[in-house]
Motif scaffolding. Sequence first.
Motif, mmCIF file in Angstrom:
data_model
loop_
_atom_site.group_PDB
_atom_site.id
_atom_site.type_symbol
_atom_site.label_atom_id
_atom_site.label_comp_id
_atom_site.label_asym_id
_atom_site.label_seq_id
_atom_site.Cartn_x
_atom_site.Cartn_y
_atom_site.Cartn_z
ATOM 1 N N THR A 41 5.186 1.258 -2.369
ATOM 2 C CA THR A 41 4.588 1.276 -1.036
ATOM 3 C C THR A 41 4.389 2.695 -0.507
ATOM 4 O O THR A 41 3.787 2.887 0.539
ATOM 5 N N TYR A 65 1.005 5.689 1.248
ATOM 6 C CA TYR A 65 1.091 4.279 1.597
ATOM 7 C C TYR A 65 -0.047 3.488 0.955
ATOM 8 O O TYR A 65 -1.225 3.812 1.131
ATOM 9 N N THR A 67 -2.210 -0.026 0.806
ATOM 10 C CA THR A 67 -2.648 -0.898 1.896
ATOM 11 C C THR A 67 -2.625 -2.364 1.482
ATOM 12 O O THR A 67 -2.612 -2.699 0.290
ATOM 13 N N ALA A 68 -2.676 -3.230 2.476
ATOM 14 C CA ALA A 68 -2.685 -4.659 2.210
ATOM 15 C C ALA A 68 -3.948 -5.068 1.456
ATOM 16 O O ALA A 68 -3.905 -5.931 0.570
ATOM 17 N N ASP A 69 -5.080 -4.450 1.781
ATOM 18 C CA ASP A 69 -6.315 -4.785 1.058
ATOM 19 C C ASP A 69 -6.226 -4.373 -0.410
ATOM 20 O O ASP A 69 -6.726 -5.087 -1.291
ATOM 21 N N GLU A 70 -5.583 -3.239 -0.677
ATOM 22 C CA GLU A 70 -5.408 -2.816 -2.073
ATOM 23 C C GLU A 70 -4.480 -3.767 -2.818
ATOM 24 O O GLU A 70 -4.719 -4.093 -3.990
ATOM 25 N N ASN A 98 6.195 1.748 5.463
ATOM 26 C CA ASN A 98 4.761 1.454 5.369
ATOM 27 C C ASN A 98 4.386 0.486 6.494
ATOM 28 O O ASN A 98 4.927 -0.622 6.571
ATOM 29 N N GLN A 100 2.022 -1.471 6.902
ATOM 30 C CA GLN A 100 1.413 -2.734 6.481
ATOM 31 C C GLN A 100 2.347 -3.581 5.613
ATOM 32 O O GLN A 100 1.903 -4.511 4.945
ATOM 33 N N ASP A 103 2.172 -7.388 6.233
ATOM 34 C CA ASP A 103 0.898 -7.942 5.768
ATOM 35 C C ASP A 103 0.858 -8.029 4.251
ATOM 36 O O ASP A 103 0.359 -9.016 3.684
#
Length: 317
Positions: A41, A65, A67-70, A98, A100, A103
């Motif tokens: 993360t 960090y 991301t949640a989309d990644e 992090n 996110q 998420d």
Amino acid sequence: MKDNAPQLANIGKFQNKSVTADGQTRAKVSLTRPETLWFNTGTLCNIECVNCYIASSPTNDALVYITADEVRNYLDQIEARNWPVHEIGFTGGEPFMNPQMIDMTRAALERGYKVLILTNAMAPMMRRKMREGLLGLQKEFNHMLTLRISIDHFRPALHDEERGDGSFEKTLAGMEWLRDHGFNMAIAGRTVWGESDAESRAGYARFFARHGFDIDPQNPAQTVLFPEMDETVEVPEITTACWGILDKSPNDVMCASARMVVKRKGAEKPAVLACTLLPYEPEFEMGHTLAEAEADVHLNHPHCAKFCVLGGASCSG
């Protein structure tokens, strides 16, 4: 380039991807059963431990960090590649640094994966937003979510030697909050102080009983005791002949069942690594996709020998 310390301890070794220093064929491991995908993360952490293998600290952002989309993109790739993954792991740094984190955890849980979060259970986890997010996840997915807490030693003074004065009490407060709200917990300890496995587990058993923690001290998936990762110690190289000599299968090694996703500072997109233990070794970066990460891993590092093959390490439950 590899660090100077392991080079000096293992002069002439671990130089050629395919051949050992004495000319034998180096052992390699195929991804035969991808069961766990790890996400780092980010390397930022609220504390700086004496012997952190990834050098996490309040200022180290070498791994930024994710991301949640990644994370969702790699979850899509798992399905597209038909990997039989059953567990998603999050490590750091301190994952709850992090923003996110909740998420990302939800994204994995909603896909039906078990989630393991490695945390020190200190201030980042105890922020209101994180506590509220965790309680929401616990309500929906409790049996699928486990937090593995870093307790280097069951004696506060020894734990604080590694993590700083007062760290034990702050982590204990976080564990008590998790206990009181019904979370599944495990712990990660260290075998730095010369105690036997039985002595360590007996000490943790007393600690768990004293605080009412529902953690099995004898179960190596719930009470994980990691050996010290000392790169200055000389270790043998692992050849193809070693599997028969050691009576061990390459399928038992961690890189047969796991990969880790990281995002390097300045990188346009994340990368997939062969191993959770070698985040800074270019040779063990396999590409940006899970398809690329299906390549074989040559055991060309002291950790491969000492920690994984000879020590039987596993980061997963």
